[in-house]
Write a protein that holds these residues in place. Structure first.
Motif, PDB file in Angstrom:
ATOM      1  N   ARG A   6      13.529  10.346 -14.721  1.00 53.63           N
ATOM      2  CA  ARG A   6      12.312  10.053 -15.471  1.00 53.63           C
ATOM      3  C   ARG A   6      12.247   8.602 -15.940  1.00 53.63           C
ATOM      4  NH1 ARG A   6      10.536  14.426 -19.753  1.00 53.63           N
ATOM      5  NH2 ARG A   6       8.714  13.041 -19.626  1.00 53.63           N
ATOM      6  N   TYR A   7      13.399   7.941 -16.085  1.00 51.59           N
ATOM      7  CA  TYR A   7      13.389   6.545 -16.518  1.00 51.59           C
ATOM      8  C   TYR A   7      12.748   5.641 -15.468  1.00 51.59           C
ATOM      9  CZ  TYR A   7      17.318   5.419 -13.414  1.00 51.59           C
ATOM     10  OH  TYR A   7      18.120   5.219 -12.315  1.00 51.59           O
ATOM     11  N   LEU A   8      12.768   6.085 -14.200  1.00 48.03           N
ATOM     12  CA  LEU A   8      12.142   5.300 -13.141  1.00 48.03           C
ATOM     13  C   LEU A   8      10.625   5.442 -13.152  1.00 48.03           C
ATOM     14  CD1 LEU A   8      14.560   5.947 -10.133  1.00 48.03           C
ATOM     15  CD2 LEU A   8      14.342   3.847 -11.483  1.00 48.03           C
ATOM     16  N   ASP A   9      10.143   6.548 -13.654  1.00 48.13           N
ATOM     17  CA  ASP A   9       8.703   6.801 -13.677  1.00 48.13           C
ATOM     18  C   ASP A   9       8.031   6.295 -14.949  1.00 48.13           C
ATOM     19  OD1 ASP A   9       8.860   8.122 -11.203  1.00 48.13           O
ATOM     20  OD2 ASP A   9       9.412  10.000 -12.191  1.00 48.13           O
ATOM     21  N   ASP A  10       8.807   6.215 -16.039  1.00 50.25           N
ATOM     22  CA  ASP A  10       8.201   5.853 -17.317  1.00 50.25           C
ATOM     23  C   ASP A  10       9.236   5.167 -18.200  1.00 50.25           C
ATOM     24  OD1 ASP A  10       6.807   5.593 -19.662  1.00 50.25           O
ATOM     25  OD2 ASP A  10       6.569   7.741 -20.029  1.00 50.25           O
ATOM     26  N   THR A  11       9.147   3.842 -18.292  1.00 52.41           N
ATOM     27  CA  THR A  11      10.052   3.078 -19.147  1.00 52.41           C
ATOM     28  C   THR A  11      10.002   3.562 -20.587  1.00 52.41           C
ATOM     29  OG1 THR A  11       9.989   1.091 -17.783  1.00 52.41           O
ATOM     30  CG2 THR A  11      10.445   0.773 -20.130  1.00 52.41           C
ATOM     31  N   TYR A  12       8.845   4.062 -20.998  1.00 55.93           N
ATOM     32  CA  TYR A  12       8.636   4.429 -22.399  1.00 55.93           C
ATOM     33  C   TYR A  12       8.887   5.918 -22.667  1.00 55.93           C
ATOM     34  CZ  TYR A  12       6.815  -0.244 -22.324  1.00 55.93           C
ATOM     35  OH  TYR A  12       6.707  -1.607 -22.153  1.00 55.93           O
ATOM     36  N   GLN A  46      21.213  -4.821 -14.584  1.00 57.25           N
ATOM     37  CA  GLN A  46      20.738  -4.300 -15.871  1.00 57.25           C
ATOM     38  C   GLN A  46      21.799  -3.397 -16.480  1.00 57.25           C
ATOM     39  OE1 GLN A  46      16.690  -2.788 -15.920  1.00 57.25           O
ATOM     40  NE2 GLN A  46      17.168  -1.313 -17.506  1.00 57.25           N
ATOM     41  N   PRO A  47      22.052  -3.515 -17.794  1.00 54.53           N
ATOM     42  CA  PRO A  47      23.053  -2.660 -18.427  1.00 54.53           C
ATOM     43  C   PRO A  47      22.586  -1.219 -18.576  1.00 54.53           C
ATOM     44  CG  PRO A  47      21.949  -3.980 -20.085  1.00 54.53           C
ATOM     45  CD  PRO A  47      21.447  -4.465 -18.743  1.00 54.53           C
ATOM     46  N   SER A  48      23.532  -0.340 -18.827  1.00 53.23           N
ATOM     47  CA  SER A  48      23.191   1.056 -19.079  1.00 53.23           C
ATOM     48  C   SER A  48      22.405   1.186 -20.374  1.00 53.23           C
ATOM     49  CB  SER A  48      24.460   1.907 -19.189  1.00 53.23           C
ATOM     50  OG  SER A  48      25.129   1.985 -17.965  1.00 53.23           O
ATOM     51  N   ASP A  49      21.576   2.222 -20.418  1.00 50.43           N
ATOM     52  CA  ASP A  49      20.939   2.574 -21.677  1.00 50.43           C
ATOM     53  C   ASP A  49      21.989   3.015 -22.691  1.00 50.43           C
ATOM     54  OD1 ASP A  49      18.165   2.181 -21.257  1.00 50.43           O
ATOM     55  OD2 ASP A  49      18.041   4.037 -20.109  1.00 50.43           O
ATOM     56  N   ARG A 173      12.023   1.917  -3.937  1.00 50.59           N
ATOM     57  CA  ARG A 173      11.148   1.763  -5.103  1.00 50.59           C
ATOM     58  C   ARG A 173      10.730   0.301  -5.196  1.00 50.59           C
ATOM     59  NH1 ARG A 173      12.190   0.760 -10.852  1.00 50.59           N
ATOM     60  NH2 ARG A 173      10.664   1.802 -12.192  1.00 50.59           N
ATOM     61  N   LEU A 174       9.439   0.085  -5.291  1.00 47.47           N
ATOM     62  CA  LEU A 174       8.893  -1.261  -5.362  1.00 47.47           C
ATOM     63  C   LEU A 174       8.300  -1.529  -6.738  1.00 47.47           C
ATOM     64  CD1 LEU A 174       7.109  -1.400  -1.889  1.00 47.47           C
ATOM     65  CD2 LEU A 174       9.286  -2.452  -2.517  1.00 47.47           C
ATOM     66  N   PRO A 182       5.169  -7.655  -4.234  1.00 44.08           N
ATOM     67  CA  PRO A 182       6.089  -6.548  -4.508  1.00 44.08           C
ATOM     68  C   PRO A 182       7.537  -6.946  -4.196  1.00 44.08           C
ATOM     69  CG  PRO A 182       4.225  -5.819  -3.163  1.00 44.08           C
ATOM     70  CD  PRO A 182       4.197  -7.312  -3.180  1.00 44.08           C
ATOM     71  N   THR A 183       8.455  -6.371  -4.959  1.00 41.03           N
ATOM     72  CA  THR A 183       9.871  -6.560  -4.698  1.00 41.03           C
ATOM     73  C   THR A 183      10.580  -5.245  -4.952  1.00 41.03           C
ATOM     74  OG1 THR A 183      11.830  -7.882  -5.250  1.00 41.03           O
ATOM     75  CG2 THR A 183      10.352  -7.322  -7.062  1.00 41.03           C
ATOM     76  N   SER A 184      11.614  -4.955  -4.188  1.00 40.67           N
ATOM     77  CA  SER A 184      12.352  -3.710  -4.391  1.00 40.67           C
ATOM     78  C   SER A 184      13.189  -3.822  -5.661  1.00 40.67           C
ATOM     79  CB  SER A 184      13.251  -3.409  -3.189  1.00 40.67           C
ATOM     80  OG  SER A 184      14.176  -4.458  -2.986  1.00 40.67           O
ATOM     81  N   CYS A 185      13.182  -2.775  -6.467  1.00 43.69           N
ATOM     82  CA  CYS A 185      13.897  -2.812  -7.740  1.00 43.69           C
ATOM     83  C   CYS A 185      14.035  -1.408  -8.311  1.00 43.69           C
ATOM     84  CB  CYS A 185      13.160  -3.704  -8.741  1.00 43.69           C
ATOM     85  SG  CYS A 185      14.039  -3.887 -10.308  1.00 43.69           S
ATOM     86  N   ALA A 186      15.208  -1.109  -8.871  1.00 43.55           N
ATOM     87  CA  ALA A 186      15.443   0.192  -9.487  1.00 43.55           C
ATOM     88  C   ALA A 186      15.652   0.071 -10.991  1.00 43.55           C
ATOM     89  CB  ALA A 186      16.648   0.873  -8.844  1.00 43.55           C
ATOM     90  N   GLY A 187      15.161  -1.033 -11.571  1.00 40.97           N
ATOM     91  CA  GLY A 187      15.326  -1.225 -13.004  1.00 40.97           C
ATOM     92  C   GLY A 187      14.118  -0.753 -13.797  1.00 40.97           C
ATOM     93  N   THR A 188      14.218  -0.899 -15.109  1.00 41.32           N
ATOM     94  CA  THR A 188      13.097  -0.562 -15.980  1.00 41.32           C
ATOM     95  C   THR A 188      12.274  -1.817 -16.248  1.00 41.32           C
ATOM     96  OG1 THR A 188      14.406  -0.898 -18.002  1.00 41.32           O
ATOM     97  CG2 THR A 188      14.337   1.325 -17.083  1.00 41.32           C
ATOM     98  N   HIS A 189      10.965  -1.634 -16.389  1.00 40.54           N
ATOM     99  CA  HIS A 189      10.048  -2.752 -16.593  1.00 40.54           C
ATOM    100  C   HIS A 189       8.996  -2.373 -17.610  1.00 40.54           C
ATOM    101  CE1 HIS A 189      11.603  -5.124 -13.228  1.00 40.54           C
ATOM    102  NE2 HIS A 189      11.703  -3.974 -12.572  1.00 40.54           N
ATOM    103  N   VAL A 190       8.445  -3.387 -18.268  1.00 39.61           N
ATOM    104  CA  VAL A 190       7.295  -3.136 -19.129  1.00 39.61           C
ATOM    105  C   VAL A 190       6.128  -2.735 -18.236  1.00 39.61           C
ATOM    106  CG1 VAL A 190       8.100  -4.809 -20.830  1.00 39.61           C
ATOM    107  CG2 VAL A 190       6.497  -5.539 -19.058  1.00 39.61           C
ATOM    108  N   ASP A 191       5.122  -2.085 -18.790  1.00 39.19           N
ATOM    109  CA  ASP A 191       3.952  -1.718 -17.984  1.00 39.19           C
ATOM    110  C   ASP A 191       2.848  -2.758 -18.064  1.00 39.19           C
ATOM    111  OD1 ASP A 191       3.100  -1.251 -20.565  1.00 39.19           O
ATOM    112  OD2 ASP A 191       2.869   0.915 -20.313  1.00 39.19           O
ATOM    113  N   ASN A 192       2.991  -3.697 -19.003  1.00 41.44           N
ATOM    114  CA  ASN A 192       2.028  -4.787 -19.122  1.00 41.44           C
ATOM    115  C   ASN A 192       2.746  -5.984 -19.735  1.00 41.44           C
ATOM    116  OD1 ASN A 192      -0.176  -6.509 -20.409  1.00 41.44           O
ATOM    117  ND2 ASN A 192      -1.411  -4.966 -19.358  1.00 41.44           N
ATOM    118  N   LEU A 193       2.513  -7.165 -19.161  1.00 49.78           N
ATOM    119  CA  LEU A 193       3.218  -8.360 -19.621  1.00 49.78           C
ATOM    120  C   LEU A 193       2.890  -8.731 -21.058  1.00 49.78           C
ATOM    121  CD1 LEU A 193       3.091 -10.738 -16.511  1.00 49.78           C
ATOM    122  CD2 LEU A 193       4.875  -9.116 -17.186  1.00 49.78           C
TER     123      LEU A 193
END
Length: 228
Positions: A6-12, A46-49, A173-174, A182-193
């Motif tokens: 779920r962390y990949l689908d929703d950072t929040y 990226q470090p672990s949660d 995952r892009l 687009p870039t491949s990435c499996a990290g968490t990101h904000v949804d808006n800058l």
């Protein structure tokens, strides 16, 4: 059984109740796997949660054979297959990691305009940096790089509120920041800058042809009773 990341689908996504689908022990200690996982394991720079399960602090590690994320309680935790557990992520750390990772992508995008491409990222609080390799004859040397202009360009993107989206193409995952590529990435990101502030370039140096830029950024404060 497939584990839902779920962390990949929703950072929040900071909380979740889910059942145990596997358990065991290894050199790190006793572990279990939840069907729905909200914890990002260390990887991709990226470090672990930081988090808890049933209010007990846990360590997070990805299993090398299955790719599933295993949870290692730091104190004894009585549980069995099928038991439902309550997971909680440290909000402050999660959003800090997301802000740093996303701005690392922005640095990559901006430096491409000067002939540098990111090869490695380290998105840890207090020590975030991106390493770049030259792309060819059009590469601008460090002493000619307009670092203040690069910092300003990124700050403008943050204030403009560009959207950040992720999706899958097959098993890849892009991640796409609006008006970039687009870039491949499996990290968490904000949804808006717009949720990132206080971006700054701290230093830049070249060693053995590799450009390293250290930077910092923070996520806006989340006014939530769930913040940890």
């Amino acid at each position: 059984m497939t584990q839902i990341q779920r962390y990949l689908d929703d950072t929040y996504c900071f909380f979740c109740t889910s059942e145990i689908i596997a358990s065991g022990s290894d050199d790190w200690g006793n572990w279990f796997i939840l069907k729905e996982n909200i914890f990002h394991p260390q990887g991709g720079g990226q470090p672990s949660d930081i988090g808890w399960v049933n209010d007990i602090a846990v360590q997070i590690r990805k299993q090398p054979t299955t790719g599933q994320v295993a949870i290692y309680p730091e104190l004894p935790l009585r549980c069995s297959l099928g038991d439902k557990m309550i997971s909680k992520v440290s909000v402050a750390d999660r959003i800090s990691h997301a802000a740093l990772h996303t701005t690392g992508h922005l640095l990559d995008w901006e430096l491409r305009q000067y002939g540098w491409i990111a090869t490695k990222g380290h998105h840890f609080p207090g020590e975030s940096r991106v390493e770049f390799s030259p792309t060819g004859n059009q590469t601008i040397p460090l002493h000619q790089l307009p670092l203040q202009d690069i910092e300003a360009a990124i700050s403008i993107k943050l204030s403009d509120g560009k959207q950040v989206k992720t999706w899958y193409e097959g098993n890849i995952r892009l991640c796409l920041i609006e008006d970039t590529e687009p870039t491949s990435c499996a990290g968490t990101h904000v949804d808006n800058l717009k949720k990132i502030n206080e971006f700054s370039i701290k230093s830049a140096k070249v060693k053995k042809g590799i450009l390293r830029i250290s930077y910092d950024a923070s996520h806006i404060f989340l006014r939530s009773n769930h913040a940890s």
